[in-house]
Motif scaffolding. Structure first.
Motif, PDB file in Angstrom:
ATOM      1  N   ARG A  42     -10.342 -59.493  10.611  1.00 24.34           N
ATOM      2  CA  ARG A  42      -9.759 -58.359   9.893  1.00 24.34           C
ATOM      3  C   ARG A  42      -9.500 -57.140  10.784  1.00 24.34           C
ATOM      4  NH1 ARG A  42      -9.369 -57.669   4.545  1.00 24.34           N
ATOM      5  NH2 ARG A  42     -10.585 -59.477   4.013  1.00 24.34           N
ATOM      6  N   LYS A  43     -10.374 -56.874  11.724  1.00 23.78           N
ATOM      7  CA  LYS A  43     -10.222 -55.686  12.578  1.00 23.78           C
ATOM      8  C   LYS A  43      -9.394 -55.964  13.825  1.00 23.78           C
ATOM      9  CE  LYS A  43     -14.396 -53.449  10.998  1.00 23.78           C
ATOM     10  NZ  LYS A  43     -15.694 -52.917  11.341  1.00 23.78           N
ATOM     11  N   ASP A  44      -9.085 -57.219  14.071  1.00 26.83           N
ATOM     12  CA  ASP A  44      -8.304 -57.593  15.249  1.00 26.83           C
ATOM     13  C   ASP A  44      -6.857 -57.860  14.828  1.00 26.83           C
ATOM     14  OD1 ASP A  44      -7.283 -58.537  17.614  1.00 26.83           O
ATOM     15  OD2 ASP A  44      -8.714 -60.171  17.838  1.00 26.83           O
ATOM     16  N   LYS A  45      -6.119 -56.780  14.631  1.00 22.36           N
ATOM     17  CA  LYS A  45      -4.754 -56.893  14.105  1.00 22.36           C
ATOM     18  C   LYS A  45      -3.830 -57.674  15.036  1.00 22.36           C
ATOM     19  CE  LYS A  45      -4.932 -53.347  10.820  1.00 22.36           C
ATOM     20  NZ  LYS A  45      -5.357 -53.976   9.641  1.00 22.36           N
ATOM     21  N   ILE A  94      -4.077 -59.696   4.148  1.00 23.67           N
ATOM     22  CA  ILE A  94      -5.113 -59.013   4.925  1.00 23.67           C
ATOM     23  C   ILE A  94      -4.497 -57.851   5.695  1.00 23.67           C
ATOM     24  CG2 ILE A  94      -6.736 -59.261   6.839  1.00 23.67           C
ATOM     25  CD1 ILE A  94      -7.109 -62.219   5.895  1.00 23.67           C
ATOM     26  N   LEU A  95      -3.332 -58.093   6.292  1.00 23.68           N
ATOM     27  CA  LEU A  95      -2.674 -57.036   7.055  1.00 23.68           C
ATOM     28  C   LEU A  95      -2.213 -55.886   6.159  1.00 23.68           C
ATOM     29  CD1 LEU A  95      -0.590 -59.150   9.569  1.00 23.68           C
ATOM     30  CD2 LEU A  95      -2.534 -57.682  10.094  1.00 23.68           C
ATOM     31  N   TRP A  96      -1.828 -56.195   4.938  1.00 23.91           N
ATOM     32  CA  TRP A  96      -1.312 -55.161   4.032  1.00 23.91           C
ATOM     33  C   TRP A  96      -2.402 -54.476   3.219  1.00 23.91           C
ATOM     34  CZ3 TRP A  96       3.506 -53.154   3.290  1.00 23.91           C
ATOM     35  CH2 TRP A  96       4.510 -53.729   4.044  1.00 23.91           C
ATOM     36  N   TYR A 153       0.157 -45.876  11.631  1.00 24.06           N
ATOM     37  CA  TYR A 153       0.327 -46.976  12.564  1.00 24.06           C
ATOM     38  C   TYR A 153       1.055 -46.545  13.826  1.00 24.06           C
ATOM     39  CZ  TYR A 153      -1.114 -49.908   8.761  1.00 24.06           C
ATOM     40  OH  TYR A 153      -1.839 -50.483   7.767  1.00 24.06           O
ATOM     41  N   HIS A 154       0.814 -47.289  14.873  1.00 22.16           N
ATOM     42  CA  HIS A 154       1.528 -47.099  16.120  1.00 22.16           C
ATOM     43  C   HIS A 154       2.970 -47.553  15.933  1.00 22.16           C
ATOM     44  CE1 HIS A 154      -2.143 -46.204  18.284  1.00 22.16           C
ATOM     45  NE2 HIS A 154      -2.710 -47.199  17.630  1.00 22.16           N
ATOM     46  N   GLU A 155       3.809 -47.224  16.872  1.00 18.10           N
ATOM     47  CA  GLU A 155       5.233 -47.542  16.780  1.00 18.10           C
ATOM     48  C   GLU A 155       5.483 -49.044  16.627  1.00 18.10           C
ATOM     49  OE1 GLU A 155       8.722 -46.087  15.965  1.00 18.10           O
ATOM     50  OE2 GLU A 155       7.037 -44.815  16.486  1.00 18.10           O
ATOM     51  N   ALA A 156       4.743 -49.876  17.359  1.00 19.29           N
ATOM     52  CA  ALA A 156       4.926 -51.328  17.257  1.00 19.29           C
ATOM     53  C   ALA A 156       4.579 -51.826  15.863  1.00 19.29           C
ATOM     54  CB  ALA A 156       4.068 -52.041  18.292  1.00 19.29           C
ATOM     55  N   GLU A 157       3.549 -51.261  15.258  1.00 18.76           N
ATOM     56  CA  GLU A 157       3.165 -51.670  13.909  1.00 18.76           C
ATOM     57  C   GLU A 157       4.210 -51.238  12.891  1.00 18.76           C
ATOM     58  OE1 GLU A 157      -0.710 -49.876  14.052  1.00 18.76           O
ATOM     59  OE2 GLU A 157      -1.651 -51.851  14.128  1.00 18.76           O
ATOM     60  N   LYS A 158       4.810 -50.074  13.099  1.00 19.53           N
ATOM     61  CA  LYS A 158       5.878 -49.630  12.202  1.00 19.53           C
ATOM     62  C   LYS A 158       7.050 -50.600  12.254  1.00 19.53           C
ATOM     63  CE  LYS A 158       4.947 -44.684  12.379  1.00 19.53           C
ATOM     64  NZ  LYS A 158       5.451 -43.389  12.827  1.00 19.53           N
ATOM     65  N   LYS A 159       7.403 -51.033  13.463  1.00 20.73           N
ATOM     66  CA  LYS A 159       8.498 -51.993  13.614  1.00 20.73           C
ATOM     67  C   LYS A 159       8.165 -53.298  12.901  1.00 20.73           C
ATOM     68  CE  LYS A 159      10.197 -50.186  17.985  1.00 20.73           C
ATOM     69  NZ  LYS A 159      10.338 -50.447  19.431  1.00 20.73           N
ATOM     70  N   PHE A 160       6.924 -53.738  13.042  1.00 25.07           N
ATOM     71  CA  PHE A 160       6.479 -54.969  12.385  1.00 25.07           C
ATOM     72  C   PHE A 160       6.646 -54.861  10.867  1.00 25.07           C
ATOM     73  CE2 PHE A 160       2.868 -56.893  10.123  1.00 25.07           C
ATOM     74  CZ  PHE A 160       3.169 -58.230  10.320  1.00 25.07           C
ATOM     75  N   HIS A 161       6.207 -53.753  10.296  1.00 23.99           N
ATOM     76  CA  HIS A 161       6.321 -53.568   8.853  1.00 23.99           C
ATOM     77  C   HIS A 161       7.777 -53.470   8.419  1.00 23.99           C
ATOM     78  CE1 HIS A 161       2.022 -52.096   9.216  1.00 23.99           C
ATOM     79  NE2 HIS A 161       1.978 -53.196   8.513  1.00 23.99           N
ATOM     80  N   ASN A 162       8.593 -52.818   9.215  1.00 27.81           N
ATOM     81  CA  ASN A 162      10.011 -52.729   8.884  1.00 27.81           C
ATOM     82  C   ASN A 162      10.672 -54.097   8.879  1.00 27.81           C
ATOM     83  OD1 ASN A 162       9.975 -49.991   8.472  1.00 27.81           O
ATOM     84  ND2 ASN A 162      10.638 -49.498  10.549  1.00 27.81           N
ATOM     85  N   ILE A 163      10.267 -54.970   9.793  1.00 29.50           N
ATOM     86  CA  ILE A 163      10.818 -56.329   9.827  1.00 29.50           C
ATOM     87  C   ILE A 163      10.449 -57.073   8.550  1.00 29.50           C
ATOM     88  CG2 ILE A 163      10.597 -58.588  10.944  1.00 29.50           C
ATOM     89  CD1 ILE A 163      10.329 -57.005  13.614  1.00 29.50           C
ATOM     90  N   ILE A 164       9.197 -56.972   8.160  1.00 32.66           N
ATOM     91  CA  ILE A 164       8.756 -57.662   6.941  1.00 32.66           C
ATOM     92  C   ILE A 164       9.471 -57.098   5.713  1.00 32.66           C
ATOM     93  CG2 ILE A 164       6.795 -58.013   5.385  1.00 32.66           C
ATOM     94  CD1 ILE A 164       5.133 -58.677   7.696  1.00 32.66           C
TER      95      ILE A 164
END
Length: 89
Positions: free
Chosen positions: A17-20, A40-42, A50-61
């Motif tokens: 859970r803590k190792d995204k 789990i991620l959501w 979130y960091h920029e990479a995480e924002k991109k990840f969420h935008n993709i989803i």
């Protein structure tokens, strides 16, 4: 090759859970893993910046959701999606 059952996978993913970064990698293994890891991620999505990479990840989803799912998030759950995501088919 035998597969781990869903209960075992859930236990493993909950330990991660803590190792995204590892959980992001697990998304790509197969559909079954993806279906188990996404919740789990959501889970605490709104509590963190979130960091920029995480924002991109969420935008993709979010971009890959159907129009009806995007509408459901906005209308039924008061989740404000960026206009760039709403307009993507």
């Amino acid at each position: 090759m035998t597969e781990l059952n869903i209960d075992c996978l859930n236990l493993i993913f909950n330990e991660l859970r803590k190792d995204k970064e590892t959980l992001y990698s697990c998304l790509l293994v197969n559909k079954r893993w993806c279906l188990l890891v996404v919740p789990i991620l959501w889970e605490k999505h709104t509590r963190y910046i979130y960091h920029e990479a995480e924002k991109k990840f969420h935008n993709i989803i979010l971009s890959s959701l159907s129009s009806s799912s995007k509408q459901f998030l906005g209308d039924s759950n008061n989740i404000k999606l960026p206009s760039t995501i709403i307009s993507k088919p």
